[in-house]
Scaffold this motif. Sequence first.
Motif, PDB file in Angstrom:
ATOM      1  N   GLY A 337       0.839  -1.187   0.000  1.00 41.22           N
ATOM      2  CA  GLY A 337       0.000   0.000   0.000  1.00 41.22           C
ATOM      3  C   GLY A 337       0.877   1.241   0.000  1.00 41.22           C
ATOM      4  N   ALA A 338       0.359   2.334  -0.548  1.00 36.02           N
ATOM      5  CA  ALA A 338       1.151   3.562  -0.709  1.00 36.02           C
ATOM      6  C   ALA A 338       1.634   4.131   0.624  1.00 36.02           C
ATOM      7  N   ASP A 339       0.956   3.785   1.726  1.00 39.92           N
ATOM      8  CA  ASP A 339       1.379   4.300   3.035  1.00 39.92           C
ATOM      9  C   ASP A 339       2.716   3.704   3.483  1.00 39.92           C
ATOM     10  N   HIS A 340       3.221   2.711   2.764  1.00 47.00           N
ATOM     11  CA  HIS A 340       4.509   2.100   3.096  1.00 47.00           C
ATOM     12  C   HIS A 340       5.657   2.662   2.251  1.00 47.00           C
ATOM     13  N   HIS A 341       5.414   3.756   1.531  1.00 46.60           N
ATOM     14  CA  HIS A 341       6.433   4.247   0.594  1.00 46.60           C
ATOM     15  C   HIS A 341       7.749   4.580   1.296  1.00 46.60           C
ATOM     16  N   GLY A 342       7.691   5.031   2.545  1.00 44.58           N
ATOM     17  CA  GLY A 342       8.912   5.377   3.263  1.00 44.58           C
ATOM     18  C   GLY A 342       9.743   4.177   3.677  1.00 44.58           C
ATOM     19  N   TYR A 343       9.205   2.999   3.450  1.00 43.51           N
ATOM     20  CA  TYR A 343       9.861   1.757   3.871  1.00 43.51           C
ATOM     21  C   TYR A 343      10.758   1.172   2.780  1.00 43.51           C
ATOM     22  N   ILE A 344      10.602   1.661   1.565  1.00 38.58           N
ATOM     23  CA  ILE A 344      11.298   1.054   0.427  1.00 38.58           C
ATOM     24  C   ILE A 344      12.814   1.150   0.565  1.00 38.58           C
ATOM     25  N   LEU A 361      15.190  -7.291  -6.296  1.00 40.52           N
ATOM     26  CA  LEU A 361      14.082  -6.864  -5.449  1.00 40.52           C
ATOM     27  C   LEU A 361      13.328  -5.720  -6.118  1.00 40.52           C
ATOM     28  N   VAL A 362      12.043  -5.946  -6.378  1.00 37.00           N
ATOM     29  CA  VAL A 362      11.189  -4.919  -6.978  1.00 37.00           C
ATOM     30  C   VAL A 362      10.053  -4.629  -6.004  1.00 37.00           C
ATOM     31  N   ILE A 363       9.940  -3.379  -5.584  1.00 38.22           N
ATOM     32  CA  ILE A 363       8.883  -2.989  -4.647  1.00 38.22           C
ATOM     33  C   ILE A 363       7.943  -2.016  -5.349  1.00 38.22           C
ATOM     34  N   LEU A 364       6.681  -2.390  -5.419  1.00 35.67           N
ATOM     35  CA  LEU A 364       5.655  -1.592  -6.099  1.00 35.67           C
ATOM     36  C   LEU A 364       4.643  -1.086  -5.069  1.00 35.67           C
ATOM     37  N   LEU A 365       4.042   0.042  -5.378  1.00 35.23           N
ATOM     38  CA  LEU A 365       3.040   0.629  -4.492  1.00 35.23           C
ATOM     39  C   LEU A 365       1.693   0.748  -5.205  1.00 35.23           C
ATOM     40  N   TYR A 366       0.621   0.639  -4.445  1.00 36.54           N
ATOM     41  CA  TYR A 366      -0.694   0.920  -5.025  1.00 36.54           C
ATOM     42  C   TYR A 366      -1.436   1.902  -4.127  1.00 36.54           C
ATOM     43  N   GLN A 367      -2.201   2.777  -4.790  1.00 38.35           N
ATOM     44  CA  GLN A 367      -2.880   3.853  -4.088  1.00 38.35           C
ATOM     45  C   GLN A 367      -4.282   3.444  -3.632  1.00 38.35           C
ATOM     46  N   LEU A 368      -4.893   4.352  -2.903  1.00 38.72           N
ATOM     47  CA  LEU A 368      -6.218   4.116  -2.333  1.00 38.72           C
ATOM     48  C   LEU A 368      -7.321   4.118  -3.395  1.00 38.72           C
ATOM     49  N   VAL A 369      -8.479   3.627  -2.993  1.00 38.42           N
ATOM     50  CA  VAL A 369      -9.661   3.597  -3.851  1.00 38.42           C
ATOM     51  C   VAL A 369     -10.763   4.425  -3.201  1.00 38.42           C
ATOM     52  N   SER A 411      -1.105   1.686 -10.949  1.00 36.08           N
ATOM     53  CA  SER A 411      -1.320   1.271  -9.559  1.00 36.08           C
ATOM     54  C   SER A 411      -0.987   2.359  -8.544  1.00 36.08           C
ATOM     55  N   ASP A 412      -0.004   3.221  -8.851  1.00 35.60           N
ATOM     56  CA  ASP A 412       0.354   4.256  -7.873  1.00 35.60           C
ATOM     57  C   ASP A 412      -0.451   5.540  -8.052  1.00 35.60           C
TER      58      ASP A 412
END
Length: 554
Positions: A337-344, A361-369, A411-412
Amino acid sequence: MNLTIKQQLVIKIRDAVKQAIFEGILPNGLTIPEAQIESSKNSEFGDFATNIAFPLTKIFKMPSQDIATILARYLEQEEIIKKVEVAGAGFINFWIAPTRLYEVLKEIETKQEGYGSSNIGQGKKTVVEFLSANPTGPLHVGHGRGAVIGDIIGNILEFCGYSVTREYYINDVGNQMVKLGESLRVRYLELLGENLSLPDNGYQGEYMIDIAKKLYELEGDSCQDKDVLYFKDFAMKKILENIKQSLLSFGVHFNNWFAESTLYNEGMPKKVLDKLKEMGYTYDANGALWLKTTVFGDDKDRVLIRENQIPTYFLGDIAYHCSKYERGYELLVDLWGADHHGYIDRLTAACLALNYPEESLVILLYQLVSLSRGNQPVSMSTRQGEFVTLDEVVQEVGKDATRFFFCMRKSDAHLDFDLELAKRQSQENPVYYVQYAHARICSILRKAKEAGLKIKSYDEIDMSVLNLSEELVLLSKMSILQDEVIGCERAFEPHRLTNYLMDMVSTFHNYYNHHRIISSESALTDARLFLINGLRVVLKNTLSLLGISAPEEM
């Protein structure tokens, strides 16, 4: 694998540059970038276009239009190209020879459900970890988007020749699980007549009362003296059962459900900690143990063991990723989830510290609905502790529409989901419009069969009668399925497939509305039936990648 038209154009352009250099028309001794080929948005400007002349301008120190004109002279001699035209400041537009476009139908006839696939993954062992919602409640709408995107990425990677495992990481360790057990214990004892309050930040949803009732039905009042761990395990088991059922109804499956507690049972966090200490990437400060993540690009160092000697979640996450590598995975894809962006940055730094390749390692984010009905927003929470669940949305608009809508934007990017539009049976509803194209083709093929017509083989048909611009445009779009899939694989952007489908079916519906497929001209009928049958395969294969059905009747 057979080269697509786009792939052939890339080679032809490279050869043209080399030939111009060999003949002294362009300077020598320089590295030439690979041409980027785009499908033309307007058929008046050809089937495909490239802007290769623009990056070459900096290399050759020549005007882009002059470079484009030079290359066009070589390219117009190629057999697969009917016409080349230089446009604007140096774009090169291509019209593909119809004979090459007809070959697309031959390839579809041969490959069928394999059309569009490739082996660029070469069997690389890959784990796609997605959703991984804490087992503390039902899946909500936001979870649904992550589930669809992860599932489709898995489908795309498999279609590109990767060996894919879809994994759900069960966070069954930590304070949130203790709160879950405490919350169920309170709800259970309330059923026995006790007047208790939920713990701070406890789970207040109606579903906790339902789970308490299930426990009472099974065990009666015999659990009054059970500890919190017992209630935690029971609640987690029931919630996971519900999550699995929700995902089954949504067409999402996982090959592996990996519990966080497994890491601690196997001593993985200690093993990782010892290795990081041995490599000299840890230090003590203020009573805590820190990891030097700044050495690998993070903005600050991170704590591994707190002052109270309790490990951080970060250490558990490092251990989990080490477990994936130790299980033999060569490519790790995480969808968060996008709220984890600071964790990448911190997790990437930890993997680099342990000598794992950065590209693995590929880390992808997805935004809210956001949900709406027409122009009216839908509240995402109905009362304290409750929210709009994934099950509610799927039950209202259906699995196919939900999956399609969740994948319509990058997704982002934030997604607005119009429930009323998703239920509408008209061309305004994109998933209906796409599925209707497939059903319409199937209907035409049935009518042909009833009239005694059969779909002949490619070699039996005179393809030259497919000479309308709409037919050639349709063939051009059908030719790029593999290119689109590979583009999705490289960028991890499954929304490209929904865009591809909507563009292609728009062309088809327009063609169908203006031209008869079955007519008194037998040669033309044979060719058009073969054309739309090929399109049926392309639509079905693309819908399959999205996990959406291809109905034969609507």
